[in-house]
Design an enzyme around this catalytic site. Structure first.
Site, mmCIF file in Angstrom:
data_model
loop_
_atom_site.group_PDB
_atom_site.id
_atom_site.type_symbol
_atom_site.label_atom_id
_atom_site.label_comp_id
_atom_site.label_asym_id
_atom_site.label_seq_id
_atom_site.Cartn_x
_atom_site.Cartn_y
_atom_site.Cartn_z
ATOM 1 N N TYR A 145 -2.250 -11.160 -0.996
ATOM 2 C CA TYR A 145 -1.001 -11.294 -0.242
ATOM 3 C C TYR A 145 -1.187 -12.123 1.026
ATOM 4 O O TYR A 145 -0.241 -12.727 1.512
ATOM 5 C CB TYR A 145 -0.470 -9.906 0.162
ATOM 6 C CG TYR A 145 0.432 -9.270 -0.859
ATOM 7 C CD1 TYR A 145 -0.018 -9.040 -2.150
ATOM 8 C CD2 TYR A 145 1.725 -8.891 -0.533
ATOM 9 C CE1 TYR A 145 0.794 -8.440 -3.084
ATOM 10 C CE2 TYR A 145 2.543 -8.290 -1.462
ATOM 11 C CZ TYR A 145 2.073 -8.068 -2.741
ATOM 12 O OH TYR A 145 2.895 -7.480 -3.656
ATOM 13 N N LYS A 196 -10.768 -5.173 -10.800
ATOM 14 C CA LYS A 196 -11.143 -5.987 -11.970
ATOM 15 C C LYS A 196 -12.538 -6.547 -11.729
ATOM 16 O O LYS A 196 -12.732 -7.764 -11.620
ATOM 17 C CB LYS A 196 -10.113 -7.113 -12.172
ATOM 18 C CG LYS A 196 -8.811 -6.642 -12.801
ATOM 19 C CD LYS A 196 -8.939 -6.311 -14.292
ATOM 20 C CE LYS A 196 -9.030 -7.571 -15.132
ATOM 21 N NZ LYS A 196 -9.221 -7.223 -16.563
ATOM 22 N N ASP A 229 -6.320 -3.004 -15.431
ATOM 23 C CA ASP A 229 -5.481 -3.086 -16.640
ATOM 24 C C ASP A 229 -5.580 -1.799 -17.452
ATOM 25 O O ASP A 229 -4.580 -1.277 -17.954
ATOM 26 C CB ASP A 229 -5.838 -4.315 -17.483
ATOM 27 C CG ASP A 229 -7.318 -4.404 -17.843
ATOM 28 O OD1 ASP A 229 -8.144 -3.713 -17.218
ATOM 29 O OD2 ASP A 229 -7.663 -5.176 -18.770
ATOM 30 N N ASP A 257 4.746 0.610 -8.962
ATOM 31 C CA ASP A 257 6.030 0.501 -9.669
ATOM 32 C C ASP A 257 5.953 1.236 -11.008
ATOM 33 O O ASP A 257 6.883 1.926 -11.423
ATOM 34 C CB ASP A 257 6.387 -0.971 -9.946
ATOM 35 C CG ASP A 257 7.373 -1.519 -8.926
ATOM 36 O OD1 ASP A 257 7.362 -1.027 -7.778
ATOM 37 O OD2 ASP A 257 8.142 -2.438 -9.264
HETATM 38 C C1 IPM Z 1 6.690 -3.460 -2.404
HETATM 39 C C2 IPM Z 1 7.473 -4.706 -2.622
HETATM 40 C C3 IPM Z 1 6.966 -5.778 -1.673
HETATM 41 C C4 IPM Z 1 5.529 -6.075 -2.043
HETATM 42 C C5 IPM Z 1 7.793 -7.063 -1.603
HETATM 43 C C6 IPM Z 1 9.242 -6.776 -1.270
HETATM 44 C C7 IPM Z 1 7.212 -8.039 -0.629
HETATM 45 O O1 IPM Z 1 7.386 -5.099 -3.959
HETATM 46 O O2 IPM Z 1 6.711 -2.934 -1.267
HETATM 47 O O3 IPM Z 1 6.070 -2.971 -3.337
HETATM 48 O O4 IPM Z 1 5.257 -6.869 -2.961
HETATM 49 O O5 IPM Z 1 4.635 -5.486 -1.417
HETATM 50 MG MG MG Z 2 6.433 -3.658 -5.216
#
Ligand code: IPM
Ligand code: MG
Length: 372
Positions: A145, A196, A229, A257
């Site tokens: 990031y 990984k 993975d 997620d």
């Molecule tokens: C999260 C979101 C963020 C990320 C985005 C909105 C930048 O997906 O907080 O998980 O990728 O960290």
């Molecule tokens: Mg996210």
């Protein structure tokens, strides 16, 4: 804290459903002030697209300075199609990333808990997810990031090349590993580290350093290593095997997620992002739902406010020393779900489908009963 000992909270509703769900938080804060003697010094600001529209940037220096001066930040969500075409450095998401980076919030805690009432809302079979309670500890200020070099460059032949860099140092890995082990010590005492290391040197270092912290400092906590993975696959195959998962920024984004969806809805999950403890034990903190701004349902009054309400509960527990009030909120959420109320994202046959506002009101009524 301010001069009379009140905690300072900065509220950043953001974009999309952010302001709608935050509307219900305001009412709960109001309730806590009136009924539980909570005293906060609250300010409100803009972040993301809302800030771009009003101020021309996704986060002003003023709001950034304010975030650095408070005890906690509570954020709704950022982003939306309206700002999709902006150059990368001006996108709404940069506002959130700037907050994380400049507040040095390296530890992102993303619990995934299945409420009994929602067992059937999960796309997985109920016997796989019943009782699920896992915590993803995501490194939040390093990795791909933020790694340099990055960018899109044009090559001699006119074609282009996109570059990002995955980079981690010993200290970055050790400090997030410690957060994971400390949390595990208060839970089921199991940590699984995901990377990984079969293809990435940064993954090899990750594995070695997590193992080092374990051996030196937390030998009594069970540690396993998993390729990321495989971890993604194991999360749907047998999520009950996990207690705490510690992983890097990108894998943590993806795995959290996935874990969120196991619980039936992204609309249920809170998160806390914490900095290093200062000398007095206090740490910078930002609380936000795991879900995004959901532009497809924004403005309709149907979004689920529970993730941001549960984020407020985390804030009360970790930043404001108000564990009792956090528990009150969590209990109220459980009761309202047990009672059959569902926002659209959780909807099941035979349940009562309610709006954002009615869901918020039901939580207030449950709070009245439990702790007025
Ligand atoms: C999260 C979101 C963020 C990320 C985005 C909105 C930048 O997906 O907080 O998980 O990728 O960290
Ligand atoms: Mg996210």
């Amino acid at each position: 804290m301010d001069m009379v000992g009140r905690f300072k909270l900065l509220v950043l509703p953001g974009d999309g459903i952010g302001p709608e769900v935050m509307g219900e938080v305001w009412r709960i804060i109001d309730w806590l002030e009136k009924r539980r003697g909570l005293q906060l010094e609250i300010s409100e600001g803009r972040v993301g697209g809302a800030a771009i529209d009003a101020d021309g940037v996704p986060l002003t220096d003023g709001t950034m300075a304010q975030a650095l001066s408070v005890d906690a930040v509570l954020l709704g969500a950022v982003g939306g199609p309206k700002w999709d075409r902006l150059p990368f450095a001006q996108k709404p998401e940069r506002g959130l990333l700037r907050l994380r980076k400049e507040m040095a919030l390296f530890a992102n805690l993303r619990p995934a808990i299945v409420f009994e009432a929602l067992v059937d809302a999960s796309p997985l079979k109920s016997d796989i997810i019943r009782g699920l309670d896992l915590m993803i500890v995501r490194e939040l200020t390093g990795g791909v990031y933020f790694g340099e070099p990055r960018g899109i460059e044009t090559l001699a032949d006119g074609s282009r090349r996109g570059i990002n860099t995955q980079v981690y140092t010993t200290e970055e890995i050790r400090r997030i590993a410690r957060v994971a082990f400390e949390l595990a010590a208060k839970r089921q005492r199991r940590v699984c580290s995901a990377e990984k290391s079969n293809v990435m040197e940064s993954g090899v270092l990750w594995r070695e350093e997590v193992q080092w912290v374990h051996d030196q400092e937390f030998p009594d906590i069970e540690l396993t290593h998993m390729y990321a993975d495989n971890c993604a696959m194991q999360l749907v195959r047998n999520p009950g095997q996990f207690d705490v998962i510690v992983t890097d920024n990108l894998f943590g984004d993806i795995l959290s997620d996935e874990a969120a969806m196991l619980t039936g809805s992204l609309g249920m999950l809170p998160s806390a992002s914490l900095g290093a403890p200062a000398a007095d034990g206090r740490r910078r903190a930002l609380y936000e739902p795991v879900h995004g701004s959901a532009p497809d349902i924004a403005g309709k009054g149907i979004a689920n406010p529970l993730a941001v309400i549960l984020s407020l509960a985390m804030c009360l527990r970790y930043s404001f020393d108000r564990g009792a009030e956090a528990l009150l909120i969590e209990t109220a959420v459980r009761q309202v779900l047990d009672g059959g109320m569902r926002t659209a994202d959780l909807m099941q046959p035979g349940r009562a489908r309610v709006s954002t506002r009615v869901m918020g009101e039901s939580i207030l009524r449950a709070l009245d009963k439990a702790g007025g």
